[in-house]
Design a protein around this motif. Structure first.
Motif, PDB file in Angstrom:
ATOM      1  N   LYS A 269      -3.053  -0.115  10.940  1.00 55.73           N
ATOM      2  CA  LYS A 269      -1.627  -0.264  10.602  1.00 55.73           C
ATOM      3  C   LYS A 269      -1.355   0.144   9.158  1.00 55.73           C
ATOM      4  N   ALA A 270      -2.243  -0.233   8.262  1.00 55.62           N
ATOM      5  CA  ALA A 270      -2.079   0.147   6.848  1.00 55.62           C
ATOM      6  C   ALA A 270      -2.209   1.657   6.693  1.00 55.62           C
TER       7      ALA A 270
ATOM      8  N   TRP B 287      -1.029  11.590  12.502  1.00 53.65           N
ATOM      9  CA  TRP B 287      -1.312  10.355  13.231  1.00 53.65           C
ATOM     10  C   TRP B 287      -1.295  10.657  14.711  1.00 53.65           C
TER      11      TRP B 287
ATOM     12  N   LYS C 228      -1.579   3.959   8.909  1.00 51.50           N
ATOM     13  CA  LYS C 228      -0.428   4.626   9.537  1.00 51.50           C
ATOM     14  C   LYS C 228       0.747   4.767   8.563  1.00 51.50           C
ATOM     15  N   LYS C 229       0.884   3.808   7.652  1.00 50.68           N
ATOM     16  CA  LYS C 229       1.983   3.836   6.679  1.00 50.68           C
ATOM     17  C   LYS C 229       1.888   5.021   5.725  1.00 50.68           C
ATOM     18  N   THR C 230       0.667   5.517   5.475  1.00 52.98           N
ATOM     19  CA  THR C 230       0.503   6.598   4.496  1.00 52.98           C
ATOM     20  C   THR C 230       0.092   7.927   5.129  1.00 52.98           C
TER      21      THR C 230
END
Length: 142
Positions: free
Chosen positions: A38-39, A47, A41-43
């Motif tokens: 999840k972390a 994906w 995916k933010k950056t």
């Protein structure tokens, strides 16, 4: 932890650059938890990861990770598919002994006329988990 998260993001950016340049056909991660994914995916600009390679077997089923990876389109790949062969003897004893010798596994092995290892590998494959079993015995590799 923040430093590790930044390091994971920096490493993923390097992987993305390799993919964009055509130097590889796919990129993935290893031992990432749901929180790690999840972390990331933010950056991430690319994906999802093609694969997340983790220890996964009936003693360590990682149900939440299986669900999350399925939702995100990440192929899980299991190492130590036969029950964490690298775990200490004491730890295996606490869990009920080697999976290869568990009563349930032996019973299924006899029922279907296959090895105990085949039963454990099938357990993962039936969940759409790729497996990479380890063996040092030639007879097990053929």
């Amino acid at each position: 932890r923040e430093n590790l998260q930044a390091l994971r993001a920096e490493t993923w950016r390097a992987f993305e650059d390799l993919l964009k340049s055509g130097k590889c056909r796919a990129i993935g991660v290893s031992n990432f938890t749901v929180a790690h994914l999840k972390a990331l995916k933010k950056t991430a600009t690319i994906w999802p990861p093609a694969v997340n390679q983790v220890e996964l077997h009936p003693y360590h089923p990682q149900s939440e990770l299986i669900s999350y990876c399925a939702e995100e389109g990440i192929q899980l790949q299991a190492y130590a598919s036969l029950g964490g062969q690298d775990a200490g003897v004491g730890k295996l004893r606490d869990l009920g002994g080697s999976l290869l010798h568990r009563e349930e596994v032996v019973a299924l092995s006899k029922k279907y006329g296959v090895s105990c290892a085949a039963v454990l590998l099938k357990w993962a494959l039936q969940q759409n988990i790729a497996v990479i079993p380890k063996s040092s015995k030639l007879a097990h590799m053929t």
